[in-house]
Design a protein around this motif. Structure first.
Motif, PDB file in Angstrom:
ATOM      1  N   ASN B 134      -7.754   1.116 -42.491  1.00 38.87           N
ATOM      2  CA  ASN B 134      -8.541   2.516 -42.570  1.00 38.87           C
ATOM      3  C   ASN B 134      -8.301   3.599 -42.222  1.00 38.87           C
ATOM      4  OD1 ASN B 134     -10.174   0.237 -43.966  1.00 38.87           O
ATOM      5  ND2 ASN B 134     -11.253  -0.152 -42.629  1.00 38.87           N
ATOM      6  N   LEU B 135      -7.048   3.831 -41.493  1.00 39.56           N
ATOM      7  CA  LEU B 135      -6.130   4.914 -41.317  1.00 39.56           C
ATOM      8  C   LEU B 135      -7.383   6.249 -41.806  1.00 39.56           C
ATOM      9  CD1 LEU B 135      -2.878   4.246 -40.378  1.00 39.56           C
ATOM     10  CD2 LEU B 135      -4.495   4.017 -38.868  1.00 39.56           C
ATOM     11  N   ALA B 136      -7.676   6.673 -43.209  1.00 39.66           N
ATOM     12  CA  ALA B 136      -8.100   7.371 -44.192  1.00 39.66           C
ATOM     13  C   ALA B 136      -9.264   8.247 -43.151  1.00 39.66           C
ATOM     14  CB  ALA B 136      -7.678   7.595 -45.650  1.00 39.66           C
ATOM     15  N   TRP B 137     -10.107   7.388 -42.300  1.00 43.84           N
ATOM     16  CA  TRP B 137     -11.057   8.022 -42.077  1.00 43.84           C
ATOM     17  C   TRP B 137     -10.869   8.506 -40.534  1.00 43.84           C
ATOM     18  CZ3 TRP B 137     -10.482   4.237 -45.886  1.00 43.84           C
ATOM     19  CH2 TRP B 137     -11.332   4.197 -47.126  1.00 43.84           C
ATOM     20  N   TYR B 138      -9.708   8.291 -40.031  1.00 44.40           N
ATOM     21  CA  TYR B 138      -9.311   8.920 -38.566  1.00 44.40           C
ATOM     22  C   TYR B 138      -9.095  10.411 -38.673  1.00 44.40           C
ATOM     23  CZ  TYR B 138      -8.907   4.255 -36.460  1.00 44.40           C
ATOM     24  OH  TYR B 138      -8.728   2.469 -35.962  1.00 44.40           O
ATOM     25  N   PRO B 139      -9.869  10.231 -37.894  1.00 46.88           N
ATOM     26  CA  PRO B 139      -9.776  12.282 -37.880  1.00 46.88           C
ATOM     27  C   PRO B 139      -8.875  12.987 -37.205  1.00 46.88           C
ATOM     28  CG  PRO B 139     -11.718  11.617 -36.030  1.00 46.88           C
ATOM     29  CD  PRO B 139     -11.237  10.904 -36.678  1.00 46.88           C
ATOM     30  N   ASN B 140      -8.213  11.615 -36.040  1.00 47.87           N
ATOM     31  CA  ASN B 140      -7.141  11.992 -35.032  1.00 47.87           C
ATOM     32  C   ASN B 140      -6.849  10.889 -34.561  1.00 47.87           C
ATOM     33  OD1 ASN B 140      -8.428  11.349 -33.546  1.00 47.87           O
ATOM     34  ND2 ASN B 140      -9.548  13.282 -33.223  1.00 47.87           N
ATOM     35  N   LYS B 201       4.815  12.175 -45.316  1.00 45.32           N
ATOM     36  CA  LYS B 201       3.825  12.206 -46.427  1.00 45.32           C
ATOM     37  C   LYS B 201       4.237  10.948 -47.250  1.00 45.32           C
ATOM     38  CE  LYS B 201       3.462  17.773 -47.760  1.00 45.32           C
ATOM     39  NZ  LYS B 201       1.750  17.313 -46.918  1.00 45.32           N
ATOM     40  N   ALA B 202       5.419  10.898 -47.429  1.00 43.99           N
ATOM     41  CA  ALA B 202       5.467   9.537 -48.360  1.00 43.99           C
ATOM     42  C   ALA B 202       4.533   8.381 -46.716  1.00 43.99           C
ATOM     43  CB  ALA B 202       6.846   9.090 -48.732  1.00 43.99           C
ATOM     44  N   LEU B 203       5.006   7.920 -46.235  1.00 45.91           N
ATOM     45  CA  LEU B 203       4.508   7.337 -45.724  1.00 45.91           C
ATOM     46  C   LEU B 203       3.282   7.304 -44.829  1.00 45.91           C
ATOM     47  CD1 LEU B 203       7.271   7.292 -42.322  1.00 45.91           C
ATOM     48  CD2 LEU B 203       6.563   5.705 -43.084  1.00 45.91           C
ATOM     49  N   ALA B 204       2.646   9.068 -45.254  1.00 44.20           N
ATOM     50  CA  ALA B 204       1.105   8.815 -45.182  1.00 44.20           C
ATOM     51  C   ALA B 204       0.289   8.316 -46.303  1.00 44.20           C
ATOM     52  CB  ALA B 204       0.848  10.194 -44.247  1.00 44.20           C
ATOM     53  N   GLN B 205       0.968   8.274 -47.433  1.00 41.31           N
ATOM     54  CA  GLN B 205       0.649   7.683 -48.221  1.00 41.31           C
ATOM     55  C   GLN B 205       0.295   6.185 -48.090  1.00 41.31           C
ATOM     56  OE1 GLN B 205       1.304   8.698 -52.043  1.00 41.31           O
ATOM     57  NE2 GLN B 205       0.786  11.138 -51.891  1.00 41.31           N
ATOM     58  N   PHE B 206       0.890   6.081 -47.856  1.00 39.91           N
ATOM     59  CA  PHE B 206       1.256   4.271 -47.514  1.00 39.91           C
ATOM     60  C   PHE B 206       0.430   4.146 -46.539  1.00 39.91           C
ATOM     61  CE2 PHE B 206       2.492   0.750 -44.746  1.00 39.91           C
ATOM     62  CZ  PHE B 206       2.443  -0.591 -46.317  1.00 39.91           C
ATOM     63  N   MET B 207       0.204   4.672 -45.451  1.00 44.41           N
ATOM     64  CA  MET B 207      -0.688   4.471 -44.289  1.00 44.41           C
ATOM     65  C   MET B 207      -2.108   4.731 -44.558  1.00 44.41           C
ATOM     66  SD  MET B 207       1.409   5.818 -40.769  1.00 44.41           S
ATOM     67  CE  MET B 207       1.286   7.207 -41.559  1.00 44.41           C
ATOM     68  N   ALA B 208      -2.271   5.422 -45.324  1.00 41.88           N
ATOM     69  CA  ALA B 208      -3.679   5.836 -46.006  1.00 41.88           C
ATOM     70  C   ALA B 208      -4.312   4.789 -46.953  1.00 41.88           C
ATOM     71  CB  ALA B 208      -3.916   7.111 -46.138  1.00 41.88           C
ATOM     72  N   MET B 209      -3.198   4.147 -47.751  1.00 46.17           N
ATOM     73  CA  MET B 209      -3.895   2.799 -48.199  1.00 46.17           C
ATOM     74  C   MET B 209      -3.587   1.569 -47.358  1.00 46.17           C
ATOM     75  SD  MET B 209      -4.378   3.860 -51.326  1.00 46.17           S
ATOM     76  CE  MET B 209      -4.187   2.473 -51.870  1.00 46.17           C
ATOM     77  N   MET B 210      -4.137   1.171 -46.340  1.00 49.56           N
ATOM     78  CA  MET B 210      -4.013   0.763 -45.196  1.00 49.56           C
ATOM     79  C   MET B 210      -5.862   0.203 -45.743  1.00 49.56           C
ATOM     80  SD  MET B 210      -1.644   0.766 -42.265  1.00 49.56           S
ATOM     81  CE  MET B 210      -0.133  -0.339 -42.825  1.00 49.56           C
ATOM     82  N   ILE B 211      -6.198  -0.168 -46.583  1.00 52.00           N
ATOM     83  CA  ILE B 211      -7.539  -0.220 -46.519  1.00 52.00           C
ATOM     84  C   ILE B 211      -8.396  -2.173 -45.851  1.00 52.00           C
ATOM     85  CG2 ILE B 211      -9.735   0.375 -47.663  1.00 52.00           C
ATOM     86  CD1 ILE B 211      -8.015   2.236 -49.226  1.00 52.00           C
ATOM     87  N   SER B 212      -9.428  -2.238 -45.082  1.00 45.72           N
ATOM     88  CA  SER B 212      -9.480  -3.479 -44.927  1.00 45.72           C
ATOM     89  C   SER B 212     -11.037  -2.817 -45.242  1.00 45.72           C
ATOM     90  CB  SER B 212      -8.611  -3.432 -43.327  1.00 45.72           C
ATOM     91  OG  SER B 212      -9.523  -5.617 -43.427  1.00 45.72           O
ATOM     92  N   ALA B 213     -11.269  -3.890 -45.993  1.00 44.77           N
ATOM     93  CA  ALA B 213     -12.536  -3.853 -46.639  1.00 44.77           C
ATOM     94  C   ALA B 213     -13.641  -4.925 -47.731  1.00 44.77           C
ATOM     95  CB  ALA B 213     -13.137  -2.777 -47.169  1.00 44.77           C
ATOM     96  N   GLU B 214     -12.518  -6.332 -47.078  1.00 40.96           N
ATOM     97  CA  GLU B 214     -13.631  -7.087 -47.698  1.00 40.96           C
ATOM     98  C   GLU B 214     -13.292  -8.357 -46.520  1.00 40.96           C
ATOM     99  OE1 GLU B 214      -9.788  -7.312 -50.790  1.00 40.96           O
ATOM    100  OE2 GLU B 214     -11.005  -5.843 -51.725  1.00 40.96           O
ATOM    101  N   ASN B 357      -2.581  -8.726 -48.291  1.00 41.85           N
ATOM    102  CA  ASN B 357      -2.877  -7.988 -49.053  1.00 41.85           C
ATOM    103  C   ASN B 357      -1.264  -7.389 -49.795  1.00 41.85           C
ATOM    104  OD1 ASN B 357      -2.228  -5.368 -50.823  1.00 41.85           O
ATOM    105  ND2 ASN B 357      -4.048  -4.429 -50.387  1.00 41.85           N
ATOM    106  N   PRO B 358      -0.950  -8.138 -50.996  1.00 44.90           N
ATOM    107  CA  PRO B 358       1.374  -7.613 -51.341  1.00 44.90           C
ATOM    108  C   PRO B 358       1.370  -6.260 -51.557  1.00 44.90           C
ATOM    109  CG  PRO B 358      -0.415  -8.128 -53.512  1.00 44.90           C
ATOM    110  CD  PRO B 358      -1.338  -8.650 -51.938  1.00 44.90           C
ATOM    111  N   PHE B 359       0.138  -5.679 -51.633  1.00 45.23           N
ATOM    112  CA  PHE B 359       0.608  -3.974 -51.648  1.00 45.23           C
ATOM    113  C   PHE B 359       1.138  -3.668 -50.245  1.00 45.23           C
ATOM    114  CE2 PHE B 359      -1.997  -4.218 -55.235  1.00 45.23           C
ATOM    115  CZ  PHE B 359      -1.040  -4.239 -56.077  1.00 45.23           C
ATOM    116  N   LEU B 360       0.457  -4.359 -49.530  1.00 45.81           N
ATOM    117  CA  LEU B 360       1.298  -3.714 -47.754  1.00 45.81           C
ATOM    118  C   LEU B 360       2.330  -4.492 -46.640  1.00 45.81           C
ATOM    119  CD1 LEU B 360      -3.222  -2.981 -47.118  1.00 45.81           C
ATOM    120  CD2 LEU B 360      -1.264  -2.226 -48.074  1.00 45.81           C
TER     121      LEU B 360
END
Lengths: 254, 365
Positions: B134-140, B201-214, B357-360
């Protein structure tokens, strides 16, 4: 089939004719913009001695003997004001002056509309927004080694070298900070007074500035006391403010 | 290919084709083949389509993310590039250390079993490699919050001498020398010229998709499942004692706190190192507890290897100091049963779909 060939040939020749025309147009002297070059001349101390990397210098106030191996700093957000009060704002205006890179002391600003300019505004350092907006390119790319990896923000002035007065034999000052009382980003203005800057179509006008790196220690201690600084704070603020304060408009070349 | 093999084998088993009895038999076979191929086709297609649908989608019970892909519009190719870079040791000086080396998916993208990770030449890091989700939620980012943007994050581990010990210029040169990566950068960003900006930016695209919500916890919050009485009891204890810092549902406020590990911080000032405010000395990131059962060891220095040790600390191990989080007081004096129930609850934060998650995961080449 034959007709198809002919029409294809016609299209090709028409294209080449029109492209020729375009070239002609480019060379006609009716351009509405010119270029302004900011020329940063580095002079050491009030005596305006030469300032070059790998040259032994003595600081006029601290008396420290110093040999710079790195001297880099950011200039950004350059704007010119016309007599009618309107501004030309240079887009994506970020420059890294690096004494190890020949030519980087000349900041070239193309596409400035022709006319008479009375004032100039520029920023020493990198505005706070770009310090918090993620990966940047060009002068602001992190690969330029002017961005702190562990405490995000641009190193706005980097001065490194050797000195027998430093305990370690070397010195390294990385000055930056864009927040609160540690903010070193400084907007500066120049009024050209009676000598306005004339931008002529297709020509380059030069604005000459003088930069005195000795000002970094104008009110800061000898390298014997502090020879290294790697983070924002009061000392960085003092050194950057003194350095930026010493940057001055010299003359215009048109 | 699988389909054509099936056809061949059925043809061998069922000739002649136009016998009436065999017609239905063949019809069934054909239907079977169609069904199989449709299934195979949909499986293959589903990977991309499902991803596109998935893209970045805020889980309904999560707050708005901090990172919204500003100036980094999401595309599959950019994500895919970031994914490959995450698993590629080319980012390190001697091509020995990838991001994934210290961030293993099976352990919630934490480095398991070691308190400090090893970098290039076996240099030992100074803080525990944290779990990533859930890195997309981190302010820092980082234990001290020193990094203010997900895109500039990777610059730190790549260049840290204790981690990948590489320069951005070198990484960019290595990638520019790779025909494979030039092709991937072209697909992702329209030009085969690799730059540090595109890399980050590419690494950020991957990291921001690391979503654990299930996790089971998420399903419970969403009303899709129920908790056992032990889990329910653990949740109530969590809400009472932990949730003011480990804010639900992300299980972190993303703030910084001194949780009573030490009274002398000279070894590591933590947040104070960044803010230069003595009131922040000894404070570290309040970590997310997602997948916490697998992200051991715990704390910024990885001093605790089990959740039992962690709860013992919060129960009666709190060390007093001037910057201690006031909510911790002198500890919570949990009973053995309470500790058990808390751990039972913490186990509900394990998200098997995320861990698998196979995408990750690393793409098979």
């Amino acid at each position: 089939m034959k007709n198809l060939f002919i029409s294809a040939a016609l299209v090709v020749s028409a294209l080449s004719v029109s492209s020729c025309k375009k070239d002609d147009k480019d060379t006609t002297p009716t351009e509405t913009t010119g270029t302004v070059e900011l020329n940063m001349a580095h002079r050491w101390g009030m005596g305006a001695d030469n300032f070059l990397l790998n040259m032994e210098l003595v600081h006029p106030m601290t008396q420290d003997t110093m040999t710079f191996t790195t001297f880099k700093y950011y200039v950004s957000n350059i704007k010119f004001k016309k007599a009618d009060g309107s501004w030309y704002v240079h887009p994506e205006s970020y420059f890294l002056v690096d004494l190890a890179t020949a030519g980087s002391e000349i900041l070239s600003i193309p596409n400035v509309p022709t006319g008479e300019y009375t004032d100039m505004e520029y920023t020493m350092g990198v505005d706070s927004l770009r310090n918090v907006s993620g990966a940047q390119s060009g002068a602001l790319a992190v690969a330029n080694n002017m961005f702190w990896s562990w405490n995000s923000g641009y190193i706005m002035v980097k001065a490194e070298g050797t000195s027998p007065n430093s305990g370690s034999g070397s010195f390294a000052f990385h000055l930056g900070g864009f927040m609160g009382s540690n903010n070193v980003v400084t907007v500066k203005t120049v009024n050209f007074a009676g000598n306005s800057l004339t931008v002529t179509g297709g020509h380059t006008s030069e604005v000459h500035m003088t930069v005195n790196p000795a000002k970094l220690w104008h009110s800061s201690a000898s390298l014997a006391t502090t020879s290294s600084l790697m983070m924002p704070g009061a000392t960085a603020k003092t050194m950057a403010t003194d350095f930026y304060g010493g940057i001055a408009f010299d003359h215009i070349h048109e | 290919m699988v389909v054509s093999l099936l056809i061949t084998s059925t043809n061998n088993n069922h000739s002649p084709l136009f016998d009436r009895g065999d017609f239905f038999q063949n019809m069934r076979t054909i239907l079977f083949i169609v069904a199989i191929s449709a299934f195979l086709f949909s499986c293959k297609k589903a990977e991309i389509e499902n991803y596109k649908e998935w893209g970045f989608e805020k889980p309904s019970h999560f707050p708005e993310p901090h990172y919204k892909f500003e100036n980094n519009t999401q595309t599959y190719d950019r994500f895919d590039l970031g994914r490959e870079l995450f698993y590629d040791p080319i980012l390190s000086l001697d091509s020995t250390i990838s991001c994934a080396k210290c961030h293993a998916q099976t352990h919630g993208f934490a480095d398991h079993n070691v308190n400090f990770s090893l970098g290039v030449n076996n240099t030992v890091g100074k803080r525990n490699s944290p779990a990533l989700s859930n890195l997309a939620w981190y302010p820092n980012f980082m234990w001290d919050g020193g990094i203010n943007h997900i895109e500039t994050f990777s610059f730190a581990p790549i260049t840290n001498p204790l981690e990948m010990h590489e320069t951005m210029t070198n990484v960019v040169a290595k990638l520019n020398a790779s025909a494979h990566y030039k092709e991937k950068f072209k697909k992702a960003y329209g030009s085969e010229t690799v730059t540090d900006q595109k890399l980050l930016k590419a690494l950020a695209q991957f990291m921001a998709m690391m979503i654990s919500a299930e996790s089971k916890y998420d399903n419970y919050v969403l009303g899709k499942t129920t908790f056992t009485s032990a889990e329910e009891n653990g949740l109530q204890l969590f809400k009472t004692h932990c949730a003011s810092c480990h804010t639900e549902p992300l299980t972190s406020s993303f703030g910084f706190a001194n949780n009573g590990l030490d009274s002398d911080f000279t070894n590591d000032l933590g947040r104070g190192l960044v803010t230069q405010d003595p009131n922040d000395n000894g404070k570290f990131r309040i970590p997310s507890l997602r997948n916490v059962a697998l992200t051991y060891p715990y704390m910024h220095d990885g001093r605790f290897f089990t959740l039992n040790q962690v709860l013992d600390h919060y129960s009666n191990g709190i060390v007093q100091s001037s910057t201690l989080a006031t909510s911790l007081g002198t500890g919570f004096n949990f009973t053995t049963q309470e500790k058990q129930d808390l751990i039972t609850f913490l186990n509900t934060l394990t998200d098997q779909n995320y861990l698998a998650n196979p995408f990750l995961s690393e793409k098979k080449k």
